[in-house]
Design a protein around this motif. Structure first.
Motif, PDB file in Angstrom:
ATOM      1  N   TYR A 200       0.842  -1.192   0.000  1.00 40.78           N
ATOM      2  CA  TYR A 200       0.000   0.000   0.000  1.00 40.78           C
ATOM      3  C   TYR A 200       0.878   1.243   0.000  1.00 40.78           C
ATOM      4  CZ  TYR A 200      -4.299  -2.600   0.753  1.00 40.78           C
ATOM      5  OH  TYR A 200      -5.365  -3.438   0.594  1.00 40.78           O
ATOM      6  N   PRO A 201       0.376   2.369  -0.548  1.00 40.83           N
ATOM      7  CA  PRO A 201       1.142   3.613  -0.499  1.00 40.83           C
ATOM      8  C   PRO A 201       1.578   3.930   0.926  1.00 40.83           C
ATOM      9  CG  PRO A 201      -0.759   3.880  -1.925  1.00 40.83           C
ATOM     10  CD  PRO A 201      -0.907   2.538  -1.265  1.00 40.83           C
ATOM     11  N   GLY A 202       2.834   4.268   1.076  1.00 46.91           N
ATOM     12  CA  GLY A 202       3.394   4.565   2.389  1.00 46.91           C
ATOM     13  C   GLY A 202       4.085   3.393   3.037  1.00 46.91           C
ATOM     14  N   ASP A 203       3.799   2.173   2.554  1.00 46.60           N
ATOM     15  CA  ASP A 203       4.493   1.002   3.087  1.00 46.60           C
ATOM     16  C   ASP A 203       5.818   0.807   2.366  1.00 46.60           C
ATOM     17  OD1 ASP A 203       2.512   0.526   4.902  1.00 46.60           O
ATOM     18  OD2 ASP A 203       1.577  -1.110   3.789  1.00 46.60           O
ATOM     19  N   ASP A 204       6.722   0.117   3.015  1.00 52.75           N
ATOM     20  CA  ASP A 204       8.067  -0.076   2.482  1.00 52.75           C
ATOM     21  C   ASP A 204       8.172  -1.457   1.852  1.00 52.75           C
ATOM     22  OD1 ASP A 204      11.075  -1.163   3.306  1.00 52.75           O
ATOM     23  OD2 ASP A 204      11.026   0.873   2.507  1.00 52.75           O
ATOM     24  N   LYS A 205       8.483  -1.507   0.557  1.00 53.63           N
ATOM     25  CA  LYS A 205       8.555  -2.792  -0.144  1.00 53.63           C
ATOM     26  C   LYS A 205       9.617  -3.701   0.462  1.00 53.63           C
ATOM     27  CE  LYS A 205       9.883  -4.790  -4.597  1.00 53.63           C
ATOM     28  NZ  LYS A 205      11.259  -5.143  -4.233  1.00 53.63           N
TER      29      LYS A 205
END
Length: 246
Positions: A200-205
């Motif tokens: 999700y946007p804001g999460d770190d891959k």
């Protein structure tokens, strides 16, 4: 932290032709934003928040072998007449009957133009609101272990788990189910079909990938080289990719 399935990735020698088949099959549209063919609802590829789990058909040089894929799609129908009409239309589009040992069953097993199996289901109330794709179905040896891994990996709800099957679905967006079916004698193979996941946007891959490894995922080298996505396998060797946010 959790991931969401955003695409069913299908490998094909002729990605454009297979993409057109699936677009016609699902009543969706085919787009070519790059070197692949994306199939999704009309309106284009809305990224990084697609409105549905789409299909991404990617080119590969090798033709499919006769080995059955461990991942396939189930298509939904609303009536017996709809099922018969859809099967006839899919055959006209290039689908062929497929025998995977199903015997006498109420659903119809077909293969797309490059041999990837899928099912056209008889009407089932549980799939009334899924859209054209009822489920992404995964053959496995241990549904409970798959429920443990995938239930923790995804933000989808675990709806049911038994010794024979496990079922997940998104509580946010609905859409298709993700189902793991106990299949005796199933062996790890290089599947032509797999899931692509997205943070999700804001999460770190990188943090998400590390979390998956801690859950039991293993790194996979398919010759991808230096790419922005990460190839992994689950504890039973099913391939999947974690995509990078733009």
């Amino acid at each position: 932290m959790a991931l969401r399935p955003v695409m069913v990735n299908i490998k094909a020698v002729d990605h454009a032709a297979v993409g057109r088949f699936w677009a016609e099959a699902l009543g969706w549209s085919a787009y070519s934003p790059g070197g692949t063919t994306y199939v999704g609802p009309p309106g284009g590829l809305v990224w990084p928040d697609p409105v549905a789990v789409g299909i991404d058909v990617v080119p590969v040089p090798e033709a499919r072998t006769a080995t059955k894929n461990r991942v396939h799609l189930d298509l939904a129908t609303t009536s017996g007449a709809h099922q018969a009409e859809l099967v006839a239309r899919l055959k006209d589009l290039g689908a062929a009957p497929a025998d995977v040992g199903q015997g006498e069953v109420p659903w119809t097993v077909l293969a797309d133009p490059e041999g990837n199996e899928f099912c056209v289901l008889e009407p089932r109330e549980v799939y009334r609101d899924t859209g054209p794709i009822a489920a992404v179905v995964v053959d496995c040896a241990d549904p409970r272990d798959m429920a443990r891994f995938w239930g923790a990996a995804l933000d989808w709800d675990l709806r049911e788990v038994t010794d024979d099957h496990a079922v997940l679905r998104s509580a946010r967006t609905g859409g298709p189910y993700l189902e793991f079916l106990r299949t005796p004698g199933v062996q790890p193979v290089a599947d032509r079909v797999h899931l692509d996941l997205l943070p999700y946007p804001g999460d770190d891959k990188a943090a998400e990938v590390a979390r998956l490894r801690a859950l039991g995922a293993a790194d996979l080298d398919v010759g991808q080289g230096d790419v922005p996505w990460t190839c992994l396998t689950d504890p039973e060797g099913h391939e999947f990719c974690v995509l990078a946010l733009p």
